[in-house]
Structure formats: C-alpha cells, structure tokens
Motif scaffolding. Sequence first.
Motif, PDB file in Angstrom:
ATOM      1  N   THR A   1     116.747 -54.583  39.930  1.00 54.00           N
ATOM      2  CA  THR A   1     116.512 -53.299  38.874  1.00 54.00           C
ATOM      3  C   THR A   1     115.249 -52.880  38.536  1.00 54.00           C
ATOM      4  OG1 THR A   1     118.573 -53.979  37.749  1.00 54.00           O
ATOM      5  CG2 THR A   1     117.178 -52.780  36.668  1.00 54.00           C
ATOM      6  N   LEU A   2     114.223 -53.912  38.726  1.00 53.78           N
ATOM      7  CA  LEU A   2     112.954 -53.737  38.560  1.00 53.78           C
ATOM      8  C   LEU A   2     112.466 -53.021  39.551  1.00 53.78           C
ATOM      9  CD1 LEU A   2     110.278 -54.116  36.814  1.00 53.78           C
ATOM     10  CD2 LEU A   2     109.984 -56.315  37.755  1.00 53.78           C
ATOM     11  N   PHE A   3     112.644 -53.597  40.809  1.00 53.40           N
ATOM     12  CA  PHE A   3     112.199 -52.835  41.851  1.00 53.40           C
ATOM     13  C   PHE A   3     112.768 -51.416  42.153  1.00 53.40           C
ATOM     14  CE2 PHE A   3     112.260 -57.340  44.401  1.00 53.40           C
ATOM     15  CZ  PHE A   3     111.064 -57.438  43.816  1.00 53.40           C
ATOM     16  N   MET A   4     114.016 -51.160  41.678  1.00 53.55           N
ATOM     17  CA  MET A   4     114.602 -49.785  41.943  1.00 53.55           C
ATOM     18  C   MET A   4     113.723 -48.853  40.781  1.00 53.55           C
ATOM     19  SD  MET A   4     118.494 -50.686  42.315  1.00 53.55           S
ATOM     20  CE  MET A   4     118.986 -48.774  42.278  1.00 53.55           C
TER      21      MET A   4
ATOM     22  N   ALA B   1     121.655 -69.384  30.794  1.00 56.92           N
ATOM     23  CA  ALA B   1     120.529 -68.916  30.417  1.00 56.92           C
ATOM     24  C   ALA B   1     119.339 -69.853  30.638  1.00 56.92           C
ATOM     25  CB  ALA B   1     120.563 -68.902  28.752  1.00 56.92           C
ATOM     26  N   HIS B   2     119.566 -71.110  30.746  1.00 54.30           N
ATOM     27  CA  HIS B   2     118.685 -72.082  31.393  1.00 54.30           C
ATOM     28  C   HIS B   2     118.166 -71.728  32.793  1.00 54.30           C
ATOM     29  CE1 HIS B   2     117.152 -75.949  33.171  1.00 54.30           C
ATOM     30  NE2 HIS B   2     116.584 -75.900  32.010  1.00 54.30           N
ATOM     31  N   THR B   3     119.041 -71.440  33.549  1.00 58.46           N
ATOM     32  CA  THR B   3     118.984 -71.571  34.910  1.00 58.46           C
ATOM     33  C   THR B   3     118.210 -70.169  35.199  1.00 58.46           C
ATOM     34  OG1 THR B   3     120.759 -72.406  35.572  1.00 58.46           O
ATOM     35  CG2 THR B   3     119.855 -71.077  37.205  1.00 58.46           C
ATOM     36  N   TYR B   4     118.496 -68.942  34.370  1.00 60.55           N
ATOM     37  CA  TYR B   4     118.012 -67.457  34.498  1.00 60.55           C
ATOM     38  C   TYR B   4     116.542 -67.643  33.972  1.00 60.55           C
ATOM     39  CZ  TYR B   4     117.043 -62.765  33.257  1.00 60.55           C
ATOM     40  OH  TYR B   4     116.314 -61.549  33.339  1.00 60.55           O
ATOM     41  N   LEU B   5     116.154 -68.238  33.026  1.00 53.48           N
ATOM     42  CA  LEU B   5     114.956 -68.425  32.198  1.00 53.48           C
ATOM     43  C   LEU B   5     113.984 -69.149  32.913  1.00 53.48           C
ATOM     44  CD1 LEU B   5     115.793 -68.180  28.472  1.00 53.48           C
ATOM     45  CD2 LEU B   5     114.921 -66.220  29.663  1.00 53.48           C
ATOM     46  N   ASN B   6     114.608 -70.173  33.459  1.00 54.06           N
ATOM     47  CA  ASN B   6     113.598 -71.300  34.130  1.00 54.06           C
ATOM     48  C   ASN B   6     113.076 -70.567  35.454  1.00 54.06           C
ATOM     49  OD1 ASN B   6     112.503 -74.021  34.953  1.00 54.06           O
ATOM     50  ND2 ASN B   6     114.183 -74.049  36.482  1.00 54.06           N
ATOM     51  N   ARG B   7     113.995 -69.938  36.226  1.00 59.99           N
ATOM     52  CA  ARG B   7     113.437 -69.448  37.535  1.00 59.99           C
ATOM     53  C   ARG B   7     112.812 -68.157  37.220  1.00 59.99           C
ATOM     54  NH1 ARG B   7     113.034 -71.364  42.522  1.00 59.99           N
ATOM     55  NH2 ARG B   7     114.625 -73.029  42.607  1.00 59.99           N
ATOM     56  N   LEU B   8     112.838 -67.293  35.987  1.00 55.65           N
ATOM     57  CA  LEU B   8     112.243 -66.229  35.689  1.00 55.65           C
ATOM     58  C   LEU B   8     110.797 -66.416  35.421  1.00 55.65           C
ATOM     59  CD1 LEU B   8     112.372 -63.059  35.237  1.00 55.65           C
ATOM     60  CD2 LEU B   8     112.979 -63.869  32.649  1.00 55.65           C
ATOM     61  N   LYS B   9     110.502 -67.547  35.044  1.00 52.70           N
ATOM     62  CA  LYS B   9     109.162 -68.109  34.387  1.00 52.70           C
ATOM     63  C   LYS B   9     108.540 -68.841  35.443  1.00 52.70           C
ATOM     64  CE  LYS B   9     110.671 -68.574  29.698  1.00 52.70           C
ATOM     65  NZ  LYS B   9     110.694 -69.397  28.440  1.00 52.70           N
ATOM     66  N   SER B  10     109.136 -69.231  36.629  1.00 51.74           N
ATOM     67  CA  SER B  10     108.439 -69.857  37.829  1.00 51.74           C
ATOM     68  C   SER B  10     107.304 -68.917  38.470  1.00 51.74           C
ATOM     69  CB  SER B  10     109.604 -70.307  38.677  1.00 51.74           C
ATOM     70  OG  SER B  10     110.124 -69.224  39.173  1.00 51.74           O
ATOM     71  N   LYS B  11     106.394 -69.684  38.805  1.00 52.87           N
ATOM     72  CA  LYS B  11     105.290 -69.170  39.438  1.00 52.87           C
ATOM     73  C   LYS B  11     105.449 -68.501  40.864  1.00 52.87           C
ATOM     74  CE  LYS B  11     101.570 -71.983  37.544  1.00 52.87           C
ATOM     75  NZ  LYS B  11     100.474 -72.877  37.744  1.00 52.87           N
ATOM     76  N   SER B  12     106.210 -68.834  41.727  1.00 51.14           N
ATOM     77  CA  SER B  12     107.041 -68.352  42.940  1.00 51.14           C
ATOM     78  C   SER B  12     107.537 -66.891  42.605  1.00 51.14           C
ATOM     79  CB  SER B  12     107.659 -69.325  43.566  1.00 51.14           C
ATOM     80  OG  SER B  12     108.847 -69.551  42.602  1.00 51.14           O
ATOM     81  N   PHE B  13     108.477 -67.051  41.645  1.00 56.16           N
ATOM     82  CA  PHE B  13     109.182 -65.957  41.292  1.00 56.16           C
ATOM     83  C   PHE B  13     108.361 -64.633  40.965  1.00 56.16           C
ATOM     84  CE2 PHE B  13     111.430 -63.195  38.347  1.00 56.16           C
ATOM     85  CZ  PHE B  13     112.415 -62.502  39.244  1.00 56.16           C
ATOM     86  N   LEU B  14     107.524 -65.196  39.973  1.00 55.76           N
ATOM     87  CA  LEU B  14     106.587 -63.997  39.441  1.00 55.76           C
ATOM     88  C   LEU B  14     105.674 -63.430  40.475  1.00 55.76           C
ATOM     89  CD1 LEU B  14     105.532 -65.814  36.220  1.00 55.76           C
ATOM     90  CD2 LEU B  14     106.961 -63.678  36.431  1.00 55.76           C
ATOM     91  N   ILE B  15     105.180 -64.515  41.390  1.00 53.03           N
ATOM     92  CA  ILE B  15     104.058 -64.112  42.398  1.00 53.03           C
ATOM     93  C   ILE B  15     104.863 -63.119  43.282  1.00 53.03           C
ATOM     94  CG2 ILE B  15     102.938 -64.906  44.708  1.00 53.03           C
ATOM     95  CD1 ILE B  15     102.128 -67.151  42.878  1.00 53.03           C
ATOM     96  N   THR B  16     105.955 -63.413  43.880  1.00 50.43           N
ATOM     97  CA  THR B  16     106.958 -62.794  44.786  1.00 50.43           C
ATOM     98  C   THR B  16     107.182 -61.459  44.295  1.00 50.43           C
ATOM     99  OG1 THR B  16     108.154 -64.869  45.408  1.00 50.43           O
ATOM    100  CG2 THR B  16     109.239 -62.504  46.160  1.00 50.43           C
ATOM    101  N   THR B  17     107.523 -61.379  43.049  1.00 52.16           N
ATOM    102  CA  THR B  17     107.973 -60.038  42.449  1.00 52.16           C
ATOM    103  C   THR B  17     106.896 -59.137  42.511  1.00 52.16           C
ATOM    104  OG1 THR B  17     109.736 -61.271  40.962  1.00 52.16           O
ATOM    105  CG2 THR B  17     108.851 -58.914  40.314  1.00 52.16           C
ATOM    106  N   GLY B  18     105.571 -59.679  41.869  1.00 56.27           N
ATOM    107  CA  GLY B  18     104.527 -59.018  42.078  1.00 56.27           C
ATOM    108  C   GLY B  18     103.958 -58.324  43.437  1.00 56.27           C
ATOM    109  N   VAL B  19     104.045 -59.311  44.265  1.00 54.14           N
ATOM    110  CA  VAL B  19     103.719 -58.892  45.604  1.00 54.14           C
ATOM    111  C   VAL B  19     104.506 -57.788  46.099  1.00 54.14           C
ATOM    112  CG1 VAL B  19     103.368 -59.399  48.158  1.00 54.14           C
ATOM    113  CG2 VAL B  19     102.441 -60.882  46.180  1.00 54.14           C
ATOM    114  N   THR B  20     105.783 -57.729  45.733  1.00 54.64           N
ATOM    115  CA  THR B  20     106.754 -56.859  46.413  1.00 54.64           C
ATOM    116  C   THR B  20     106.742 -55.613  45.563  1.00 54.64           C
ATOM    117  OG1 THR B  20     108.311 -58.590  46.572  1.00 54.64           O
ATOM    118  CG2 THR B  20     109.323 -56.465  46.526  1.00 54.64           C
TER     119      THR B  20
END
Length: 418
Positions: free
Chosen positions: A246-249, A9-28
């Motif tokens: 899943t979000l992308f799909m 859960a720590h690995t998942y949430l830590n990456r989920l909240k990271s700026k790089s992940f949010l920016i990449t997801t938003g741009v995609t």
Amino acid sequence: MNKFFIMLAHTYLNRLKSKSFLITTGVTLLLIIGLANFETITERFTGKESDGNQQVAVIGEREGLQQPLQSYLDQQDSSIELAAFEGTKEEAEQAVKDGQYTAFIDIAETDGIPHANYYANQIANTSVSNQIREALQQVKVTIAAEQAEIDPQVYQQISAPVEFETVALEESAKTEEELSEARGLVYVMLFIMYFAVIMYGNMIAMEVATEKSSRVMEILISSASPVAQMFAKIFGIALLGLSQITLFMVVGYQAVKMNQDTMRDGVFDYFGLNNLEISLFVYLVVFFILGYLLYATLAAMLGSLVSRLEDAQQLIAPMTLVIVAAFMIAMFGLNAPDSGFVTVTSYIPFFTPMLMFLRVGMLDVPIWEVGLSIGILIATIVLLAVIGARIYSGGVLLYGKSSSLKDIKAALQLSKKE
C-alpha cells in the motif's frame, strides 16, 4: 482468539520495526521515486536543456550531405541538430571537449559514396552515434540508387516494409493492440507476484526459525496452540506485506501523478498501461492472495522443521525452485499463452496463481475454467493448511540440525502424541 490477535500483532510489529524491513522499504521507495523522475534526473546530470536538443558539428566534405542527413534525422523525430563547423579537426575536438557540441563527425566520400568518423568525449553512450549512422546509411543508399539509375519510387517500394496484419476470427478474441497492452501489464504483475511471494514466504520461514533458535517457541507453545501460532504468523506477515505494498502504491501514484505527461508518453506506452481493464486487477488481487496463502502455509510448515536460520534457507529451497519454475513457464507463455503446455500447467495449484493470471490477461478464458482453477487452488490451500498445521504442531518441538524433508515424518509423529 485473543491470544491469536496478540501473536498476530507481535509478528506484524516485530517485522515492521526490523532494520532489514525498514532498509528494504526505504530503498524500494527511493527506486520508485527515481524511476518516476528518471528523465528529469538524467537531464539534470547531463546538463541538457528542457528541449533535449543535441548539437553535433559537421566537418569534412559536408556539401550536399548535411541537409539530407538532417532531413532523415528529423523524419525520425531525433533531437540531434547538425551544425556546420568552419574550422580544423583539432578545433572541432577542442569545441567538443569544451562542451560546445555533443560530438562531431568528419564526412568523406569515396567514389561518391559517403562515410564518416564520429568523435565524442565518451563513446559508451551510442544513442547519438547510432542515429547518425542510420541517417548516413539512408543517404548512402539513396546516392547508390541514383548512381545505378534506379527510379527512387521503385527503390522506395522495394525498401518499404511489407504490410502484414493479424486478424482474429473469434469475436471475443483480443486484437493485436489489446494483446500488446495486456502483455505489458501481465509482465509487470508477474514480476510483482514472483518477488512478493518469495520475499514474504521466506520471511515467514525465517520468523519461525528465529523463534525456535531463541527458545521463544517453548514459551509460545505453553500459552497458545501451534496451529494458532502458524496462522497468526501467516496473517501477520500478510498484513505487513499489505502495508508495504500500500505504501509503495501511494508513493508510486503520487510520483506518477507529478510526472503524468512524461510517464504516460514513456513508461505507460511501453508497458501498455494507458488502457487497463478493472477485471484484470480483480483477477490479480484474487490470484495474488491465493498464491500468497498457498506458499505462506508451505513456508510456515517448512520453517517449523528447523531450529537454525542457516537451515531454513536450505529447507525452503525446493519451494523457491517451484516458484522460479512457475515464473519461467509464465515468461514462455507471454508469447504462447494458448499453448497446451501453459493450459495444462495452469491447473497445477503451485503454478495456477501466475499461469492462470497470464491466460486471463492474454486470452478470453471461459469463466468456468477460471472458476475451476480457483476451486482447485482453494482446495489445495485447505488441504495444505490441515497437513501443515499437523506438521507445524510437531515441527516446533524438533530441535537440533535439520535440513531434510525426512523430518516431516518425525513432526507428524510428534503431533499425534499431543
């Protein structure tokens, strides 16, 4: 087991909240929505009407040429409409600048053979000019044939493309139409697998290196076994990837649903996605998961050998090159899926996820071959997990500059002392 899920859960949430992940997801997501509405967006910016007709003025020696030109354009389902312009060349230029016409052409004749100059505000977009050039070429050939007193029917037979049809003798072999559809789908899926494996594999290696560089690893080692840490990171990033895909799909499905007619006639036809086999998606999921587990385990093992982020990229470079090699072979296999080279390399574990999926999508592969490749791949993952767990156990204790695979030996020696 409770500590395992806490670290997951720590690995998942830590990456989920990271700026790089949010920016990449938003741009995609913006890219997906933009591609689904590409035609609408281009029409809005170019100011085209819904019918997409483009007016092109015609000046010069247009008598007897404008009608044949328009006929050839109509035969190609072109949206270009030729309009006779009663005025000078300067007036036509001004009309184009004012937006009354997309462009204008000045037609002339030399010895009865037509030629023309094309004028537009910008000539970078060649879609209109190329269509007019092709139509004028047809008119020129027709006139030249008449001047040479060649029978139009004879000329039509000469210029008509030869009929050539490919027929598979094996009953189970795919037809040419089915191959075209499968080729488009496999092409898209190979890109998805390629980028996903590289992105999430690098993410695992960087996660381990980040914790080591911040000395968090020393605390984690005292509270949980290194093996539990490794698999917690692998499955944590896998869960993150599943959430992202899943979000992308979901967004992609809604975007396609809103533009169903446009997508079905455009992108779906181009990539052959109108008629899809469920079995192909099943194979995609199986090989994607197994490919992820293979490279994720390898990435976690390599990431444990470094304690600085700049060293992580260098150490996992060989793994990235292997993925690139698999992708390049798959691109070659799109036109020769039954070649011996593709067949042999599809049983090499690090190439299997892409190449066996390619063969399954393009050919009628016996089930035993698919089962054998999956069995070899699973055995390799288990072996790599056992070896990787030992290297990880010792690798997390290594600090200092590390950018060589020779550190694997040191990591194995440290794991034996535990």
